[in-house]
Structures are given as structure tokens and as C-alpha cells.
Design a protein around this motif. Structure first.
Motif, PDB file in Angstrom:
ATOM      1  N   GLN A 200       0.808  -1.212   0.000  1.00 22.60           N
ATOM      2  CA  GLN A 200       0.000   0.000   0.000  1.00 22.60           C
ATOM      3  C   GLN A 200       0.847   1.271   0.000  1.00 22.60           C
ATOM      4  O   GLN A 200       0.393   2.320  -0.467  1.00 22.60           O
ATOM      5  CB  GLN A 200      -0.901  -0.017   1.239  1.00 22.60           C
ATOM      6  CG  GLN A 200      -2.021   0.979   1.180  1.00 22.60           C
ATOM      7  CD  GLN A 200      -3.079   0.669   2.210  1.00 22.60           C
ATOM      8  OE1 GLN A 200      -2.806   0.158   3.276  1.00 22.60           O
ATOM      9  NE2 GLN A 200      -4.306   0.968   1.893  1.00 22.60           N
ATOM     10  N   CYS A 203       0.889   3.402  -3.074  1.00 22.93           N
ATOM     11  CA  CYS A 203      -0.249   3.121  -3.961  1.00 22.93           C
ATOM     12  C   CYS A 203      -1.063   4.404  -4.160  1.00 22.93           C
ATOM     13  O   CYS A 203      -1.442   5.060  -3.184  1.00 22.93           O
ATOM     14  CB  CYS A 203      -1.130   2.037  -3.368  1.00 22.93           C
ATOM     15  SG  CYS A 203      -2.609   1.748  -4.375  1.00 22.93           S
ATOM     16  N   ASN A 205      -3.993   4.720  -4.737  1.00 23.12           N
ATOM     17  CA  ASN A 205      -5.361   4.573  -4.226  1.00 23.12           C
ATOM     18  C   ASN A 205      -5.432   4.679  -2.710  1.00 23.12           C
ATOM     19  O   ASN A 205      -6.500   4.475  -2.128  1.00 23.12           O
ATOM     20  CB  ASN A 205      -5.942   3.210  -4.640  1.00 23.12           C
ATOM     21  CG  ASN A 205      -6.004   3.056  -6.152  1.00 23.12           C
ATOM     22  OD1 ASN A 205      -6.185   4.033  -6.868  1.00 23.12           O
ATOM     23  ND2 ASN A 205      -5.828   1.839  -6.624  1.00 23.12           N
ATOM     24  N   ALA A 206      -4.299   4.986  -2.074  1.00 25.35           N
ATOM     25  CA  ALA A 206      -4.259   4.918  -0.607  1.00 25.35           C
ATOM     26  C   ALA A 206      -5.293   5.850   0.029  1.00 25.35           C
ATOM     27  O   ALA A 206      -5.901   5.503   1.048  1.00 25.35           O
ATOM     28  CB  ALA A 206      -2.866   5.226  -0.096  1.00 25.35           C
ATOM     29  N   PHE A 209      -8.525   4.300   0.207  1.00 26.28           N
ATOM     30  CA  PHE A 209      -8.607   3.286   1.274  1.00 26.28           C
ATOM     31  C   PHE A 209      -9.130   3.942   2.543  1.00 26.28           C
ATOM     32  O   PHE A 209     -10.071   3.453   3.164  1.00 26.28           O
ATOM     33  CB  PHE A 209      -7.222   2.690   1.505  1.00 26.28           C
ATOM     34  CG  PHE A 209      -7.160   1.702   2.633  1.00 26.28           C
ATOM     35  CD1 PHE A 209      -7.621   0.409   2.469  1.00 26.28           C
ATOM     36  CD2 PHE A 209      -6.626   2.062   3.869  1.00 26.28           C
ATOM     37  CE1 PHE A 209      -7.561  -0.510   3.506  1.00 26.28           C
ATOM     38  CE2 PHE A 209      -6.569   1.151   4.914  1.00 26.28           C
ATOM     39  CZ  PHE A 209      -7.037  -0.141   4.731  1.00 26.28           C
ATOM     40  N   CYS A 223     -10.293   2.371  -4.127  1.00 26.24           N
ATOM     41  CA  CYS A 223      -9.424   1.365  -3.509  1.00 26.24           C
ATOM     42  C   CYS A 223      -9.971  -0.026  -3.796  1.00 26.24           C
ATOM     43  O   CYS A 223     -11.174  -0.262  -3.726  1.00 26.24           O
ATOM     44  CB  CYS A 223      -9.359   1.627  -2.007  1.00 26.24           C
ATOM     45  SG  CYS A 223      -8.572   0.298  -1.110  1.00 26.24           S
ATOM     46  N   LEU A 224      -9.073  -0.935  -4.064  1.00 28.59           N
ATOM     47  CA  LEU A 224      -9.451  -2.294  -4.465  1.00 28.59           C
ATOM     48  C   LEU A 224      -9.621  -3.247  -3.286  1.00 28.59           C
ATOM     49  O   LEU A 224      -9.841  -4.433  -3.474  1.00 28.59           O
ATOM     50  CB  LEU A 224      -8.382  -2.839  -5.416  1.00 28.59           C
ATOM     51  CG  LEU A 224      -8.194  -1.987  -6.672  1.00 28.59           C
ATOM     52  CD1 LEU A 224      -6.805  -2.155  -7.235  1.00 28.59           C
ATOM     53  CD2 LEU A 224      -9.252  -2.338  -7.699  1.00 28.59           C
ATOM     54  N   PHE A 225      -9.512  -2.698  -2.081  1.00 35.75           N
ATOM     55  CA  PHE A 225      -9.566  -3.546  -0.882  1.00 35.75           C
ATOM     56  C   PHE A 225     -10.964  -4.080  -0.620  1.00 35.75           C
ATOM     57  O   PHE A 225     -11.155  -5.250  -0.319  1.00 35.75           O
ATOM     58  CB  PHE A 225      -9.084  -2.716   0.305  1.00 35.75           C
ATOM     59  CG  PHE A 225      -9.054  -3.447   1.615  1.00 35.75           C
ATOM     60  CD1 PHE A 225      -8.197  -4.510   1.820  1.00 35.75           C
ATOM     61  CD2 PHE A 225      -9.873  -3.044   2.661  1.00 35.75           C
ATOM     62  CE1 PHE A 225      -8.146  -5.162   3.033  1.00 35.75           C
ATOM     63  CE2 PHE A 225      -9.828  -3.695   3.885  1.00 35.75           C
ATOM     64  CZ  PHE A 225      -8.967  -4.748   4.068  1.00 35.75           C
ATOM     65  N   CYS A 230      -8.027  -6.572  -2.469  1.00 37.36           N
ATOM     66  CA  CYS A 230      -6.602  -6.242  -2.579  1.00 37.36           C
ATOM     67  C   CYS A 230      -5.906  -6.520  -1.249  1.00 37.36           C
ATOM     68  O   CYS A 230      -6.389  -6.144  -0.183  1.00 37.36           O
ATOM     69  CB  CYS A 230      -6.446  -4.777  -2.958  1.00 37.36           C
ATOM     70  SG  CYS A 230      -4.710  -4.270  -3.064  1.00 37.36           S
ATOM     71  N   GLY A 232      -2.931  -5.385  -0.487  1.00 40.40           N
ATOM     72  CA  GLY A 232      -1.881  -4.382  -0.283  1.00 40.40           C
ATOM     73  C   GLY A 232      -1.650  -3.981   1.160  1.00 40.40           C
ATOM     74  O   GLY A 232      -0.509  -3.775   1.564  1.00 40.40           O
ATOM     75  N   PRO A 233      -2.706  -3.875   1.978  1.00 43.10           N
ATOM     76  CA  PRO A 233      -2.466  -3.447   3.361  1.00 43.10           C
ATOM     77  C   PRO A 233      -1.840  -4.527   4.234  1.00 43.10           C
ATOM     78  O   PRO A 233      -1.455  -4.250   5.354  1.00 43.10           O
ATOM     79  CB  PRO A 233      -3.873  -3.102   3.880  1.00 43.10           C
ATOM     80  CG  PRO A 233      -4.739  -2.998   2.677  1.00 43.10           C
ATOM     81  CD  PRO A 233      -4.139  -3.895   1.649  1.00 43.10           C
ATOM     82  N   THR A 251      -1.371  -2.517  -8.400  1.00 50.03           N
ATOM     83  CA  THR A 251      -2.415  -1.604  -7.913  1.00 50.03           C
ATOM     84  C   THR A 251      -2.421  -0.303  -8.701  1.00 50.03           C
ATOM     85  O   THR A 251      -3.451   0.348  -8.799  1.00 50.03           O
ATOM     86  CB  THR A 251      -2.279  -1.335  -6.403  1.00 50.03           C
ATOM     87  OG1 THR A 251      -1.087  -0.614  -6.151  1.00 50.03           O
ATOM     88  CG2 THR A 251      -2.288  -2.632  -5.619  1.00 50.03           C
TER      89      THR A 251
HETATM   90  S1  SF4 Z   1      -5.926  -1.738  -0.530  1.00 49.24           S
HETATM   91 FE1  SF4 Z   1      -4.801  -2.003  -2.459  1.00 49.24          FE
HETATM   92  S2  SF4 Z   1      -5.712  -0.529  -3.925  1.00 49.24           S
HETATM   93 FE2  SF4 Z   1      -6.353   0.045  -1.846  1.00 49.24          FE
HETATM   94  S3  SF4 Z   1      -4.874   1.572  -1.269  1.00 49.24           S
HETATM   95 FE3  SF4 Z   1      -4.164  -0.373  -0.435  1.00 49.24          FE
HETATM   96  S4  SF4 Z   1      -2.776  -1.179  -1.987  1.00 49.24           S
HETATM   97 FE4  SF4 Z   1      -3.952   0.464  -2.962  1.00 49.24          FE
END
Ligand code: SF4
Ligand code: SF4
Length: 326
Positions: A200, A203, A205-206, A209, A223-225, A230, A232-233, A251
Motif C-alpha cells: 500500500q 499506492c 489509491n491509498a 482506502f 481502492c481495491l480492498f 486487494c 496491499g495493506p 495496484t
Molecule cells: S488496498 Fe490495495 S488498492 Fe487500496 S490503497 Fe491499499 S494497496 Fe492500494
């Protein structure tokens, strides 16, 4: 000069493909500028048959020093721990690996299959695959928890599916220039320099998030979470700091991180039956509230941003304005 031997077990050659695309430094620069002498590589070596087994026997006998053993792919122990499912140069590959690890100054495992078993070790694991010094999250693997190479380090793990090419070549530079003992390893023996930050970090997109703005495959912004899981976190890797092909990352291209540098990969979702696991349905998402913001103010703002369909993301010094998909 550092003599390097690269072997491959239960693998798809993806890490070799990645390695050949390294840019900082390139594979050619490893040889010309950093003194790495590639004795043999399964995709690059010209030697075949007895030429390769003679080389390995000379290394094991100490006639040629082995400074770096790089291993790609799982250690195949099947069937019934004989390793005969993966024969190489007239012996089970695992037997070559065991003896070569006994003489190597440093051993580097490249990719998830070599580090923790990866996809081949997913149950029911018919090939009895395991990683060099880990089996999934558990230390041990093929060589055992106490293994150290002659240089005094455990197997250096560079995970990924595949590993980022520059993570590989930069660790090889650290070894060839005598600096590898300065490289700090984490609890999974990954170099901290590449595997401390979460994906993340960096990223674009943070901010989505923290504002709970949903994103979707391939669409910029959001955010793709929340919807496509996702990871990423919770995945430690520098994919948004050391970009792939110096250009991008999953991402950044609005594809969720699959968590490929963590020992649980592939993170199969037993509930939904997909690797695109989202924790949304579990109902206990960590709903972070940015420091200095009350929950009421935060959720009001997040709702406003979402309703307006816009979000601003700040990436480094560049301020990027994204349209979110609705
Ligand atoms: S969850 Fe994924 S898309 Fe969202 S901010 Fe974190 S790394 Fe980026
Ligand atoms: S973004 Fe995630 S899945 Fe993609 S390479 Fe990086 S750690 Fe692996």
C-alpha cells in the motif's frame, strides 16, 4: 568474482523470466560490473549432460568454490520422500541441492515455490513439495530450521510469484560485493530493504482506502480492498516503491495485490472460493480514522466524497485527480 550456480526444481521458469528482465542492475551488468560469474543456469547455460553433473561434482568436492547457489522452484520430495519425481543429472534434484547447500557460501531462494513451497505445495500437494527453509509459514522446509550456509546466513528468501527482478539482482550484488552480512532479514528471512513496507505504501489509491471509496478492476480511482480483496495493506513488498519495469505495479494498474510475497500465498478463499478474497463480508474491517479526525467528521467526508464520485490522490509530489467509477 563470485561463482553462481542456478538450479530449478518444481517451477514454471517465471523467476528466470523475471531475472532476465532486471534493470537495476541488469543481468549483463551483474556479470560485467559486479563480478558475478554464472557457472551454469538451466535456461542460459550451454553445458549439457555430464558437463553439468561434472561441474556440480567439482563444486561439491571443493575443486571450484561455490559462492552463491540460487534455487528456483519447490523442492520435490515425492513420492514418499524419495524425490524421484524430479530427477536431474541422474539423481533426485533434492540430493544435489542438499550437497550443494553444504558447500555454498550463500544460498538464495527465488520465488514463492523455493521460499515456502508456493503453488506446488498447495494441498493435497501430490509432489510433496516444500520450500528450501520454510513450508508455508513454518520454518523448517527441506533444509531444516537450523541450516546456515558457509557464510553464516540462513537461506535468503526473495519471494514473489515471480520475484521482482531488481530484488534478485540487488541481493546478488550485495553478495558479490561482500556486503550481504549488512542486509537485515525479517522473520521469514526476507531482506528488510524490500519487505518492510506494505504494498500500500506508494499506492495512488491509498487515500481511497482511508475514505472507503470502492475501486474496481482496471478502472482508475478507488481502492481495491473492499470489493476485490486487494491484499496491499497486509502484504510486505516494495512493488509501489521499486516499480515493475520502472513503470507500474498491479495496484497502479488497478489490479488487486494478491499477496504473493507472503508465505500464505496463494491465499485461497475457502468461503468464496476465489483468490480475490475480500474481508468485507466478515464485518470487522479495521475502519481506520485518520489522525486528528472525529469519526463523525470522517464518515461524513467519506460519504460526501463517495456521493460526489471524485477523490484526489496524492502520489509523491504529483497530485492526481481520478474519476471514480460508480
Ligand atoms: S488496498 Fe490495495 S488498492 Fe487500496 S490503497 Fe491499499 S494497496 Fe492500494
Ligand atoms: S502487488 Fe502484490 S501480488 Fe503483485 S507482485 Fe506485488 S506483492 Fe505480488
Amino acid at each position: 568474482m563470485a561463482n553462481l550456480l542456478w538450479l530449478q526444481g518444481g517451477a514454471c521458469s517465471g523467476n528466470t523470466m523475471s531475472f532476465l528482465n532486471a534493470e537495476e542492475p541488469t543481468v549483463v551488468e551483474l556479470v560485467t560490473d559486479f563480478g558475478v560469474n554464472i557457472l551454469w543456469h538451466p535456461s542460459l547455460g550451454l553445458e549439457i549432460g555430464e558437463q553439468v553433473s561434472d561441474l556440480m561434482n567439482d563444486l561439491i568436492a571443493g575443486k571450484i568454490p561455490l559462492d552463491i547457489l540460487v534455487y528456483e522452484g519447490s523442492i520435490i520430495e515425492g513420492p514418499n520422500k524419495t524425490g524421484t519425481m524430479n530427477y536431474f543429472a541422474d539423481r533426485p534434484m533434492k540430493d544435489w541441492v542438499k550437497e550443494l547447500c553444504g558447500v555454498a557460501a550463500y544460498v538464495v531462494a527465488i520465488g514463492d515455490c523455493a521460499t515456502w513451497g508456493g503453488i506446488p505445495a498447495v494441498p493435497p500437494n501430490p509432489s510433496e513439495s516444500t520450500g528450501m527453509q520454510f513450508h508455508k509459514r513454518h520454518i523448517g522446509g527441506f533444509l531444516g530450521a537450523g541450516y546456515k550456509s558457509k557464510g553464516g546466513l540462513p537461506v535468503i528468501n526473495i519471494p514473489g510469484c515471480p520475484a521482482h527482478p531488481d530484488w534478485v539482482t540487488q541481493i546478488l550484488v550485495a553478495i558479490s560485493t561482500g556486503r550481504v552480512k549488512d542486509v537485515l532479514l525479517d522473520e521469514f528471512n526476507r531482506p528488510k530493504t524490500f519487505f518492510t513496507d506494505f504494498v500500500q505504501t506508494g499506492c495512488p489509491n491509498a487515500i481511497s482506502f482511508s475514505q472507503k471509496v470502492d475501486g474496481h478492476f482496471g478502472k482508475r480511482g478507488g481502492c481495491l480492498f473492499y470489493e476485490v480483496g486487494c491484499r496491499g495493506p497486509m502484504t510486505r513488498a516494495s512493488c509501489n516503491r521499486i516499480l515493475w519495469n520502472r513503470q507500474s505495479s498491479k495496484t497502479r494498474a488497478n489490479h488487486p495485490c494478491l499477496g504473493c510475497t507472503e508465505p500464505g500465498f496463494p491465499h485461497h478463499d475457502l468461503v468464496k472460493g476465489s483468490v480475490f478474497k475480500t474481508l468485507h463480508y466478515l464485518g470487522f474491517l479495521p475502519r481506520d480514522v485518520p489522525a486528528g479526525t472525529s469519526k463523525l467528521a470522517y464518515y461524513t467526508r467519506a460519504g460526501f466524497e463517495k456521493a460526489m464520485g471524485t477523490v484526489e490522490a496524492v502520489t509523491g509530489t504529483n497530485k492526481v485527480h481520478f474519476e471514480t467509477s460508480k
